[in-house]
Scaffold this motif. Structure first.
Motif, PDB file in Angstrom:
ATOM      1  N   GLY A 306       5.518  14.671   7.472  1.00 13.20           N
ATOM      2  CA  GLY A 306       6.626  13.533   7.543  1.00 13.20           C
ATOM      3  C   GLY A 306       7.781  14.211   7.171  1.00 13.20           C
ATOM      4  N   TRP A 307       9.000  13.570   7.257  1.00 12.75           N
ATOM      5  CA  TRP A 307      10.397  13.723   6.841  1.00 12.75           C
ATOM      6  C   TRP A 307      10.804  13.438   5.201  1.00 12.75           C
ATOM      7  N   GLU A 308      10.175  12.514   4.750  1.00 13.48           N
ATOM      8  CA  GLU A 308      10.604  12.000   3.369  1.00 13.48           C
ATOM      9  C   GLU A 308       9.602  11.139   2.820  1.00 13.48           C
ATOM     10  N   VAL A 309       9.400  11.134   1.649  1.00 12.03           N
ATOM     11  CA  VAL A 309       8.126  10.425   1.184  1.00 12.03           C
ATOM     12  C   VAL A 309       8.240   8.894   1.343  1.00 12.03           C
ATOM     13  N   THR A 310       9.546   8.036   0.993  1.00 16.98           N
ATOM     14  CA  THR A 310       9.405   6.767   1.174  1.00 16.98           C
ATOM     15  C   THR A 310       9.357   6.420   2.663  1.00 16.98           C
ATOM     16  N   ASP A 311      10.216   7.295   3.450  1.00 15.65           N
ATOM     17  CA  ASP A 311      10.266   7.131   4.998  1.00 15.65           C
ATOM     18  C   ASP A 311       8.901   7.198   5.554  1.00 15.65           C
ATOM     19  N   ARG A 312       7.905   7.873   4.871  1.00 21.93           N
ATOM     20  CA  ARG A 312       6.588   8.165   5.450  1.00 21.93           C
ATOM     21  C   ARG A 312       5.532   7.117   4.896  1.00 21.93           C
ATOM     22  N   PHE A 313       5.643   6.757   3.631  1.00 22.25           N
ATOM     23  CA  PHE A 313       4.740   5.778   3.054  1.00 22.25           C
ATOM     24  C   PHE A 313       5.240   4.476   2.700  1.00 22.25           C
ATOM     25  N   GLY A 314       6.585   4.388   2.662  1.00 23.23           N
ATOM     26  CA  GLY A 314       7.263   3.131   2.196  1.00 23.23           C
ATOM     27  C   GLY A 314       7.279   3.168   0.841  1.00 23.23           C
ATOM     28  N   ASN A 315       8.254   2.367   0.173  1.00 24.80           N
ATOM     29  CA  ASN A 315       8.380   2.273  -1.197  1.00 24.80           C
ATOM     30  C   ASN A 315       7.328   1.993  -2.180  1.00 24.80           C
ATOM     31  N   THR A 316       6.156   1.260  -1.778  1.00 23.47           N
ATOM     32  CA  THR A 316       5.247   1.073  -2.577  1.00 23.47           C
ATOM     33  C   THR A 316       4.221   2.226  -3.097  1.00 23.47           C
ATOM     34  N   LEU A 317       3.766   2.757  -1.839  1.00 20.08           N
ATOM     35  CA  LEU A 317       3.090   4.147  -1.979  1.00 20.08           C
ATOM     36  C   LEU A 317       3.437   5.175  -2.390  1.00 20.08           C
ATOM     37  N   ALA A 318       4.924   5.273  -2.075  1.00 21.59           N
ATOM     38  CA  ALA A 318       5.587   6.434  -2.211  1.00 21.59           C
ATOM     39  C   ALA A 318       5.388   7.487  -3.390  1.00 21.59           C
ATOM     40  N   PRO A 319       5.178   6.713  -4.586  1.00 24.19           N
ATOM     41  CA  PRO A 319       4.926   7.434  -6.019  1.00 24.19           C
ATOM     42  C   PRO A 319       3.564   8.084  -5.774  1.00 24.19           C
ATOM     43  N   GLN A 320       2.800   7.703  -5.058  1.00 25.10           N
ATOM     44  CA  GLN A 320       1.321   8.290  -5.045  1.00 25.10           C
ATOM     45  C   GLN A 320       1.252   9.754  -4.373  1.00 25.10           C
ATOM     46  N   TYR A 321       2.370  10.233  -3.897  1.00 25.44           N
ATOM     47  CA  TYR A 321       2.323  11.202  -2.990  1.00 25.44           C
ATOM     48  C   TYR A 321       3.241  12.452  -3.449  1.00 25.44           C
ATOM     49  N   GLU A 322       2.860  13.638  -3.210  1.00 21.54           N
ATOM     50  CA  GLU A 322       3.760  14.833  -3.559  1.00 21.54           C
ATOM     51  C   GLU A 322       3.689  15.851  -2.141  1.00 21.54           C
ATOM     52  N   SER A 323       4.872  16.335  -2.452  1.00 21.33           N
ATOM     53  CA  SER A 323       5.083  17.396  -1.345  1.00 21.33           C
ATOM     54  C   SER A 323       4.688  18.836  -1.763  1.00 21.33           C
ATOM     55  N   MET A 324       3.957  19.419  -0.879  1.00 18.69           N
ATOM     56  CA  MET A 324       3.041  20.590  -1.115  1.00 18.69           C
ATOM     57  C   MET A 324       3.703  21.990  -0.957  1.00 18.69           C
ATOM     58  N   ALA A 325       3.395  22.921  -1.325  1.00 11.63           N
ATOM     59  CA  ALA A 325       3.860  24.171  -0.879  1.00 11.63           C
ATOM     60  C   ALA A 325       2.943  24.638   0.267  1.00 11.63           C
ATOM     61  N   PRO A 326       3.599  25.678   1.021  1.00 11.80           N
ATOM     62  CA  PRO A 326       2.997  26.209   2.234  1.00 11.80           C
ATOM     63  C   PRO A 326       1.655  26.895   1.716  1.00 11.80           C
ATOM     64  N   LEU A 327       0.707  26.548   2.505  1.00 10.67           N
ATOM     65  CA  LEU A 327      -0.929  27.049   2.375  1.00 10.67           C
ATOM     66  C   LEU A 327      -1.072  28.517   2.587  1.00 10.67           C
ATOM     67  N   SER A 441      16.109  12.991  -2.237  1.00 15.04           N
ATOM     68  CA  SER A 441      14.666  13.161  -2.256  1.00 15.04           C
ATOM     69  C   SER A 441      14.097  13.920  -1.444  1.00 15.04           C
ATOM     70  N   VAL A 442      14.758  14.063  -0.201  1.00 13.90           N
ATOM     71  CA  VAL A 442      14.434  15.383   0.686  1.00 13.90           C
ATOM     72  C   VAL A 442      14.828  16.627  -0.008  1.00 13.90           C
ATOM     73  N   GLY A 443      15.679  16.742  -0.535  1.00 11.97           N
ATOM     74  CA  GLY A 443      16.181  18.092  -1.077  1.00 11.97           C
ATOM     75  C   GLY A 443      15.025  18.352  -2.361  1.00 11.97           C
ATOM     76  N   GLU A 444      14.550  17.429  -3.052  1.00  8.91           N
ATOM     77  CA  GLU A 444      13.790  17.772  -4.271  1.00  8.91           C
ATOM     78  C   GLU A 444      12.138  17.823  -3.394  1.00  8.91           C
ATOM     79  N   GLN A 445      12.029  17.310  -2.267  1.00  7.90           N
ATOM     80  CA  GLN A 445      10.617  17.635  -1.674  1.00  7.90           C
ATOM     81  C   GLN A 445      10.760  18.955  -0.841  1.00  7.90           C
ATOM     82  N   THR A 446      11.701  19.381  -0.265  1.00  5.54           N
ATOM     83  CA  THR A 446      11.904  20.564   0.056  1.00  5.54           C
ATOM     84  C   THR A 446      11.527  22.013  -0.905  1.00  5.54           C
ATOM     85  N   LYS A 447      11.958  21.425  -2.047  1.00  9.90           N
ATOM     86  CA  LYS A 447      11.705  23.036  -2.909  1.00  9.90           C
ATOM     87  C   LYS A 447      10.456  23.433  -3.075  1.00  9.90           C
ATOM     88  N   PRO A 448       9.346  22.833  -2.892  1.00  3.36           N
ATOM     89  CA  PRO A 448       7.939  23.678  -2.898  1.00  3.36           C
ATOM     90  C   PRO A 448       7.791  24.690  -1.578  1.00  3.36           C
TER      91      PRO A 448
END
Length: 536
Positions: A306-327, A441-448
């Motif tokens: 997805g694009w950004e964690v709140t955009d993808r999962f909404g405000n309620t569920l967003a804290p459950q998810y983390e952006s991953m480094a390439p596999l 947040s997008v900037g932070e989630q792009t760091k990995p």
């Protein structure tokens, strides 16, 4: 005497036929009671976007330009409507939207759109300044023969990629699992998500281990597992929707690359194990988003894009998810990993506004266009109106405000209240604007992903394709071949994931694509890449 009679007759004729054109401008320019020129315009907008008459910044821009625009707002079936409109030659004064009218349309429907070059010089100082500050934007706008039929966008703030991969960290913790670092580990994690009631609601069958964006039939887009090609060293450019990518200065197509076969085979393995959403090839984008929003505080999706964690999962569920480094492809892989590099696509855009050649109000239309390219107005095109969406600070800087609707994430709020990324704009590099929480947040989630971006050779591994201007002959050749290529390739993509068979069918499939002309297309694009690099 004869000359006087001719003059008298001419005066009489002009008076009698005024409605037929002797005073054409005065009779045909429609104006409001307060003297504003009335324009007709069509906009292709996002389905979320509200009615245009609710946008304060737009009303103010029309007022400053001395125009009143009668808008036709299109949110669906644009290609069908466009075909009918262009065939009939019935084009409104202005058309707005991301590449709503393409370079190919300019070629096919010669004469329907106005070359704005002279009007820009005379009536569009903001556009002229934009071209001076960013010459690449003028290059984007200029056809092979020098005409400017469409104007671009530049939105500056967007990151290197549109696609991030997310995993439910809470599910990992619930099951005592580590963050996966390669495909094998991802597979094992997805199996655990499926079998062990990862969301902890007592139902072991309501988890969707993996989901990705609807693929469609025309090509790959954002939020697709094709980003896993980066595990094998392929750098996608702007999602490489038709498979075209650049590797060490050579244009290639992953649709006939053995590494693509590896990715599809892995996805088939996941499908056969029941790890991929069974509706992945039938759901639309709205369903794709809603499934990820889960049920209250209970998440449904484990691993996705997805694009950004709140955009993808909404405000309620967003804290459950983390952006991953390439596999990595495997634990012992020595391949230098990459990812999809989309900066050009995200920040630049071609043909965002055009003017009809039959418009009788070209000067007024150009004055309105000029308003859109004022950096302060462009900021509102992107984020919404001052006061509602953006605060003007005492020091002359600006800040994007949180959504007034607290139940809405910032990205959805933006798309709801303004033209957002779909509008013509110029966000000057000198504009002092603090972004909203989603963009931060997008900037932070792009760091990995930065380890991948830091290893990319942007001269030799990023294809600057959007800056190419093809001849009519090459454009037609690319288009015709690509249609046949994608018809076969996309059908096989879904078939091989859901039914298997790629190993047995691969050689025949590659041979068929070569017969269609996939290699000829890469040769054409290689020619333009070499020319671009030579003139850079």
């Amino acid at each position: 005497m004869k000359r006087i009679s001719k003059i008298a007759f001419s005066v009489f004729l002009c008076s009698a036929l005024a409605l037929a054109g002797c005073n054409n401008n005065a009779e045909t320019v429609e104006k409001t009671d307060d003297g504003k020129v009335v324009l007709k315009a069509l906009i292709t907008k996002h389905p979320l976007t509200q009615e245009l008459d609710k946008m304060e910044w737009l009303q103010e821009a029309e007022e400053r330009a001395g125009v009143e625009i009668k808008w036709e707002e299109v949110t669906a079936d644009w290609d069908q409507k466009k075909g009918t409109m262009l065939a009939a030659g019935d084009v409104p004064d202005l058309i707005v939207g991301p590449n709503a009218i393409t370079d190919a349309d300019f070629v096919k429907f010669t004469g329907l759109f106005h070359d704005m070059t002279e009007l820009i010089d005379e009536h569009a100082p903001n556009v002229k300044k934009m071209f001076e500050e960013k010459p690449e934007l003028k290059a984007l706008s200029t056809q092979k023969d020098g005409e400017i039929f469409g104007l671009p966008k530049y939105q500056r703030f967007w990151p290197e990629t549109s696609t991030r991969q997310f995993i439910n960290k809470q599910w990992l913790d619930n099951l005592g699992l580590e963050m996966p670092t390669n495909w094998d580990e991802l597979y094992d994690v997805l199996v655990a998500f499926k079998e062990e009631d990862a969301n902890g609601n007592g139902d072991p069958n309501d988890e969707i281990p993996m989901d990705f964006s609807p693929t469609g039939t025309l090509g790959f887009g954002q939020f697709q597992p094709t980003v896993l090609l980066g595990s094998l060293g392929i750098t996608l450019t702007d999602a490489s929707g038709d498979g075209v990518f650049l590797e060490d200065g050579k244009v290639k197509n992953f649709l006939i690359d053995e590494r693509y076969k590896e990715v599809v085979s892995f996805l088939n393995k996941c499908w056969e194990a029941g790890l991929i959403n069974k509706e992945v090839f039938t759901q639309d984008y709205t369903k794709y988003q809603s499934v990820a929003r889960g049920d209250g505080e209970t998440a449904k999706v484990g691993y996705t894009y997805g694009w950004e964690v709140t955009d993808r999962f909404g405000n309620t569920l967003a804290p459950q998810y983390e952006s991953m480094a390439p596999l990595k492809a495997s634990a012992d892989s020595t391949e230098e990993i990459s990812w999809s590099y989309d900066y050009n696509m995200l920040n630049y855009g071609v043909n965002f506004i055009q003017m009809s050649s039959t418009s009788k109000n070209k000067e007024a239309a150009m004055k309105f266009i000029n308003e859109l390219y004022d950096p302060t107005v462009s900021m509102q095109v992107l984020f919404g109106s001052l006061g509602t969406n953006i605060a003007e600070n005492e020091d002359g800087s600006y800040s994007v405000l949180p959504p007034q609707d607290e139940s809405m994430d910032p990205g959805t709020w933006k798309w709801t209240t303004t033209w957002a990324d779909n509008g013509p704009m110029y966000i000057s590099d000198s504009l002092n604007l603090t972004l909203g929480t989603d963009m931060q947040s997008v900037g932070e989630q792009t760091k990995p992903l930065e380890v991948a971006f830091n290893s990319i050779d942007k001269e030799k591994d990023v294809l600057p394709r959007m800056f190419f201007k093809y001849t009519d002959e090459d454009n037609n050749a690319l288009s015709l071949t690509n249609t046949e290529v994608m018809n076969l390739a996309m059908a096989k993509y879904s078939e091989w994931i859901t039914k298997g068979g790629i190993e047995e069918q691969w050689d025949g499939y590659v041979e068929e694509l070569k017969k269609i002309g996939i290699e000829k297309n890469t040769e054409i694009i290689q020619k333009y890449y070499d020319e671009y690099m030579k003139n850079k």
